[in-house]
Design an enzyme around this catalytic site. Structure first.
Site, short mmCIF file in Angstrom:
data_model
loop_
_atom_site.label_atom_id
_atom_site.label_comp_id
_atom_site.label_asym_id
_atom_site.label_seq_id
_atom_site.Cartn_x
_atom_site.Cartn_y
_atom_site.Cartn_z
N HIS A 27 0.88 -0.94 -0.26
CA HIS A 27 0.06 0.09 -0.04
C HIS A 27 0.98 1.17 0.10
CE1 HIS A 27 -4.16 2.17 1.62
NE2 HIS A 27 -3.07 2.74 0.75
N GLU B 44 -2.88 -1.94 -2.92
CA GLU B 44 -3.45 -0.98 -2.16
C GLU B 44 -2.95 0.53 -2.59
OE1 GLU B 44 -4.56 -4.18 1.66
OE2 GLU B 44 -3.95 -1.99 1.46
N HIS C 181 -7.76 -6.11 7.52
CA HIS C 181 -7.52 -4.73 8.34
C HIS C 181 -7.93 -5.77 9.71
CE1 HIS C 181 -6.38 -1.23 9.03
NE2 HIS C 181 -6.92 -0.71 9.91
N ASP C 182 -7.34 -6.16 10.18
CA ASP C 182 -6.48 -5.91 11.92
C ASP C 182 -7.09 -7.69 12.44
OD1 ASP C 182 -6.18 -3.54 12.42
OD2 ASP C 182 -7.57 -3.30 13.59
N HIS D 153 -0.28 -6.47 9.38
CA HIS D 153 0.33 -5.61 10.62
C HIS D 153 0.32 -7.16 12.31
CE1 HIS D 153 1.43 -3.12 14.50
NE2 HIS D 153 0.23 -3.61 14.69
#
Length: 243
Positions: free
Chosen positions: A46, A73, A193-194, A217
């Site tokens: 990203h 992204e 995401h997460d 992450h």
């Protein structure tokens, strides 16, 4: 219907670590090659305008060496569009984050921005690039993505991850509706995401037709303790895959 869900590893955090010190340690390009060899199905990046993690130069270098799917992204500002139309990755995921966003924190309003998104999608698809639109788990936003010509939607899973420890059934509920809408409209379905080792298996169990998850992450953080190869394989197992 259960299908194989692909794992795309977002390597932004590896680039963040490199950029904190300067030089080329850790080596982002080598890390991506290694992640592929450990069993991942793709690499996600990203690039943001300030290049605070993945640099535009990294994108060009990665295109030359990757053998799996390459997902880029970003917010389709003109510089981003120039990049992806030149690189021609497997997939572009359109994300509406402003330049100063710490991380992506909302999906597109595909109704309000329909005219803009339609033009962007047309340009990308003309270049032979698969297009995914990042959306909140909202049936209207999924329907809007279909109307502007997207190939897939990526469901923004931060709300799911946040609620999961307290009430996983409530956490997944809006995603089941959005996923069903995508399937009924003939859209491919991604999520990201997460997502992590605790909440990923339940998401896959509840949405067995998920095409792809993009995880960065948590996976890179886990690798600090568990090792990168082992971590990639643990995530594959959460998806019901044999590493």
């Amino acid at each position: 219907m259960t299908k194989e869900t692909k794992l795309s590893v977002n390597i932004n955090k590896i680039a963040t670590l490199r950029n904190a010190r300067g030089g080329n340690v850790p080596n982002v390009i080598q890390a991506a090659i290694d992640i592929e060899s450990f069993g991942a199905d793709g690499i996600t990046v990203h690039p943001r305008p300030d290049e605070r993690h993945i640099r535009y130069a990294d994108v060009y270098a990665l295109k030359k060496v990757l053998t799996t799917e390459f997902n880029i992204e970003g917010n389709p500002i003109e510089r981003f569009m120039d990049l992806v139309l030149e690189v021609k990755p497997t997939q572009v995921t359109l994300v509406p984050d402003p330049p100063d966003a710490l991380t992506s924190n909302a999906g597109w309003d595909t109704v309000t921005h329909a005219a803009f998104l339609k033009k962007v999608v047309e340009r990308l698809k003309k270049a032979g690039i698969r297009v995914s639109i990042f959306v909140n788990p909202d049936e209207r936003m999924v329907e809007g993505a279909a109307r502007v010509g997207a190939d897939r939607v990526e469901l923004y899973t931060e709300p799911y991850a946040r609620l999961y420890p307290q009430d996983r059934e409530a956490a997944i509920a809006p995603y089941l509706k959005a996923a069903a809408a995508a399937r009924d409209l003939g859209l491919g379905l991604n999520a990201g995401h997460d997502l992590n080792l605790e909440n990923l298996a339940f998401l896959k169990e509840q949405i067995p037709f998920l095409d792809e998850v993009s995880i960065g992450h948590a996976l890179i953080s886990d690798a600090l303790y568990l090792g990168l190869e082992n971590t990639v394989q643990l995530y594959l197992r959460r998806l019901g895959r044999q590493a």
